[in-house]
Write a protein that holds these residues in place. Structure first.
Motif, PDB file in Angstrom:
ATOM      1  N   VAL A  93       4.303   0.449   0.511  1.00  0.00           N
ATOM      2  CA  VAL A  93       3.636   1.603   1.073  1.00  0.00           C
ATOM      3  C   VAL A  93       4.039   2.924   0.455  1.00  0.00           C
ATOM      4  N   GLU A  95       3.764   7.062  -0.580  1.00  0.00           N
ATOM      5  CA  GLU A  95       3.257   8.110   0.001  1.00  0.00           C
ATOM      6  C   GLU A  95       2.701   9.198  -1.077  1.00  0.00           C
ATOM      7  N   LYS A 123      -0.207  -0.303  -0.245  1.00  0.00           N
ATOM      8  CA  LYS A 123      -1.028   0.833   0.768  1.00  0.00           C
ATOM      9  C   LYS A 123      -0.522   2.087   0.326  1.00  0.00           C
ATOM     10  N   LYS A 125       0.279   5.977   2.127  1.00  0.00           N
ATOM     11  CA  LYS A 125       0.451   6.727   3.623  1.00  0.00           C
ATOM     12  C   LYS A 125       0.179   8.250   3.105  1.00  0.00           C
ATOM     13  N   THR A 127       0.453  12.046   3.970  1.00  0.00           N
ATOM     14  CA  THR A 127       0.954  13.026   4.880  1.00  0.00           C
ATOM     15  C   THR A 127       0.523  14.215   4.620  1.00  0.00           C
ATOM     16  N   GLN A 160      -4.723   2.884   9.512  1.00  0.00           N
ATOM     17  CA  GLN A 160      -4.378   3.937  10.417  1.00  0.00           C
ATOM     18  C   GLN A 160      -5.178   5.180  10.375  1.00  0.00           C
ATOM     19  N   VAL A 170      -0.613  11.918   9.736  1.00  0.00           N
ATOM     20  CA  VAL A 170      -0.420  10.950   9.128  1.00  0.00           C
ATOM     21  C   VAL A 170      -1.504   9.735   9.008  1.00  0.00           C
ATOM     22  N   VAL A 172      -3.076   5.906   6.991  1.00  0.00           N
ATOM     23  CA  VAL A 172      -2.547   4.970   6.143  1.00  0.00           C
ATOM     24  C   VAL A 172      -3.857   4.284   5.704  1.00  0.00           C
TER      25      VAL A 172
END
Length: 176
Positions: A93, A95, A123, A125, A127, A160, A170, A172
């Motif tokens: 994951v 970011e 993946k 994420k 933010t 998400q 956040v 995802v």
């Protein structure tokens, strides 16, 4: 003052480690089914052949045992497990951090990095952090996230939905 517990061995039981069994379904070294026979007869047949009696299906009734070279069997099992680990792909994951007032060029740079992550099968994420008075304009931040969703819609799907965690949002995304 208790005695130390007997350590459990990895893998199937072999020879005299097979306990609490009166009779077994025996498969000989050629793969022929010899039928149900007393455990000690099966063990004697294995020892006469110079091989080991290995419990293949312990939960069957009666347990299924096979005559084979236990060392070779363990070696092949380890090789199979190593091959499976080698083929396994771990998904990381990554970011990406954004701000509500991000400029177009900065946004494009972040999008380029994000597309690279998706091509590698990772993946992402996202933010989005609010500072100070930016909290009063959360709709601007959500617009940035909607723009991200629209721009990577063909490469990724939302795993998400955006949700608030204090001063940040956040989201995802996973590759398609």
């Amino acid at each position: 003052m208790r005695s130390m517990p007997v350590p459990q061995k990895e893998g199937p039981r072999a020879n005299r480690d097979i306990r609490g069994v009166r009779e077994v379904q025996l498969i000989d070294e050629t793969g022929q089914n010899r039928g149900v026979m007393p455990f000690f007869d099966a063990l004697r047949i294995a020892e006469d052949a110079g091989l080991d009696l290995v419990e293949i299906a312990p939960n069957a009734s009666p347990p299924v045992c096979k005559i084979l070279d236990y060392g070779k069997y363990r070696f092949l099992e380890q090789k199979k497990a190593a091959e499976a680990r080698k083929k396994q792909k771990t998904v990381e994951v990554k970011e990406i951090k954004l701000r509500p007032g991000i400029d177009d060029h900065d946004y494009d740079v972040k999008m380029k990095a994000m597309k690279g992550f998706f091509e590698d099968g990772n993946k992402v994420k996202i933010t989005l952090r609010f500072r100070g008075r930016e909290m009063a304009h959360q709709d601007l931040g959500l617009k940035v996230l909607e723009r991200v969703k629209a721009d990577v819609g063909d490469l990724a799907k939302v795993e998400q939905e955006p949700n608030f965690e204090g001063r940040q949002v956040v989201m995802v995304l996973a590759p398609r």
